[in-house]
Design an enzyme around this catalytic site. Structure first.
Site, short mmCIF file in Angstrom:
data_model
loop_
_atom_site.label_atom_id
_atom_site.label_comp_id
_atom_site.label_asym_id
_atom_site.label_seq_id
_atom_site.Cartn_x
_atom_site.Cartn_y
_atom_site.Cartn_z
N GLU A 152 0.81 -1.21 0.00
CA GLU A 152 0.00 0.00 0.00
C GLU A 152 0.85 1.27 0.00
OE1 GLU A 152 -3.69 -0.45 2.56
OE2 GLU A 152 -2.42 -2.02 3.39
N SER A 210 -6.22 -2.86 1.92
CA SER A 210 -6.63 -2.39 0.59
C SER A 210 -7.16 -3.52 -0.30
CB SER A 210 -5.47 -1.67 -0.11
OG SER A 210 -5.26 -0.41 0.47
N TYR A 233 -9.19 2.82 -5.66
CA TYR A 233 -8.22 3.84 -6.03
C TYR A 233 -8.30 4.29 -7.48
CZ TYR A 233 -6.51 2.31 -1.53
OH TYR A 233 -6.43 2.00 -0.21
N ARG A 269 -11.44 3.34 11.20
CA ARG A 269 -12.63 3.14 10.37
C ARG A 269 -12.98 1.68 10.39
NH1 ARG A 269 -11.06 3.56 5.23
NH2 ARG A 269 -12.09 1.57 4.76
N ASP A 280 -15.50 -1.46 8.96
CA ASP A 280 -16.32 -1.82 7.81
C ASP A 280 -17.31 -2.92 8.16
OD1 ASP A 280 -14.70 -0.03 6.43
OD2 ASP A 280 -13.40 -1.60 5.63
N GLU A 311 -13.81 -5.65 9.17
CA GLU A 311 -12.45 -5.39 9.63
C GLU A 311 -12.34 -3.99 10.19
OE1 GLU A 311 -9.88 -5.88 6.30
OE2 GLU A 311 -10.47 -3.99 5.37
N ASN A 321 -9.77 -0.62 10.34
CA ASN A 321 -8.64 0.06 9.72
C ASN A 321 -8.09 1.07 10.73
OD1 ASN A 321 -9.09 -0.81 6.71
ND2 ASN A 321 -11.09 -0.21 7.51
N GLY A 331 -7.29 5.87 5.17
CA GLY A 331 -6.82 6.84 4.18
C GLY A 331 -7.18 8.26 4.60
#
Length: 311
Positions: free
Chosen positions: A22, A150, A218, A257, A259, A272, A274, A278
């Site tokens: 990443e 990612s 992305y 964050r 999900d 998961e 994070n 980002g």
């Protein structure tokens, strides 16, 4: 509550780049965060964490580290441990929380222990990974490397024909592979900053598989992000409650964050966490903060304000 602007006048080292899969995303995250801090008046040094990065840190004489690294050696507790030894305060979660959250398997086990629902799964490693047999819950399913971000190495497998290839692909990235029952429905993400839960965002990828994969994440125009989420209020309130509970159980700090999948019946399933989401101005966490009335610059400073050593 941390004092606003408590590191003003201090030299901030923004850690970015690194050597994980990443890297390019991290360079964008770190560059955006560094620019925001400069606009706020902070002296900033950008430090690429590869090569002789330790000498670069010593030379910069930083007072605090803003970690903008994604993936291994940056999001998994390694750089956090180095900063603990150097007694340099840093943003985000501590060593243990980072390491546990980087493992999808361990994160699921911990959040499930506090009542956050998770999809059925099977873990493959060692001899089981050498000759894997599909799990009893059957197809469709999702195959994931345990400690990659990612969506690298992740596959949705619809039938037996795609099983071996998906397992081999995931095995390229990790010696432990998580296989989950596929949850049909919708995907949402919920950010949390210093204990404050942000509004949810729905993620609607345009990929043929419906997977929010690396290309979808992305590539401009390949995913639609919906805020406010057109979903029953009770579901969104449960998502906020699960996020608080999971963040507390995982000992997350700063910005994170989480999900989720939401099935057609409105049931939520944790995917998961994070721990270093980002942070470009168009990333999901800043989008949610902006909807909540917080500018990108203020968000970055709020994350910095919480920097410290493991409590």
């Amino acid at each position: 509550m941390n004092e606003k602007g408590r590191f003003r006048g201090k030299t901030v080292g923004v850690f970015l780049g690194g050597e994980s899969s990443e890297r390019e995303v991290s360079l964008r995250t770190g560059g955006a965060a560094a620019s925001a801090l400069r606009r706020k008046g902070y002296p900033v040094v950008e430090i690429d964490i590869r090569g002789d990065w330790l000498s670069a840190i010593r030379k910069a004489e930083i007072d605090v580290a803003f970690i903008a690294l994604h993936g291994r050696l940056g999001e998994d507790g390694c750089i956090q441990g180095a900063l603990e030894l150097a007694r340099v305060p840093y943003t985000g979660s501590g060593v243990a929380a980072s390491a546990v959250s980087m493992s999808k398997v361990l994160a699921k086990r911990i959040v499930a222990s506090v009542g956050v629902p998770c999809a059925p799964d099977t873990v493959f490693e060692g001899e089981a990974l050498a000759a894997p047999a599909p799990p009893a819950f059957g197809f469709p399913l999702v195959v994931k490397p345990d400690r990659e971000g990612s969506t690298v190495g992740v596959s949705v497998v619809r039938d037996l024909g795609g099983w071996a290839g998906a397992m081999a692909e995931a095995g390229r990235y990790d010696t432990r592979v998580l296989v989950e029952a596929y949850v049909p429905g919708r995907e949402i993400t919920v950010g949390i900053v210093n204990g404050r839960v942000l509004p949810a965002i729905e993620i609607v990828p345009k990929s043929a598989s419906g997977l929010y994969d690396y290309h979808s994440k992305y590539t401009v125009g390949q995913t639609e992000y919906v805020i406010p989420v057109p979903m029953d209020r009770d579901i969104l309130l449960r998502a906020a409650e699960f996020t608080r509970a999971a963040a507390s159980a995982l000992s997350l700090r700063g910005a994170a964050r989480l999900d989720y999948r939401v099935d057609p019946a409105g049931n939520l399933f944790f995917l998961e966490a994070n721990t270093i989401p980002g942070m470009t101005e168009t990333s999901l966490l800043p989008k949610a903060a902006r909807f909540d009335g917080v500018s990108f610059e203020d968000l970055v400073e709020e994350i910095l304000d919480d920097a410290g050593l493991t409590k």
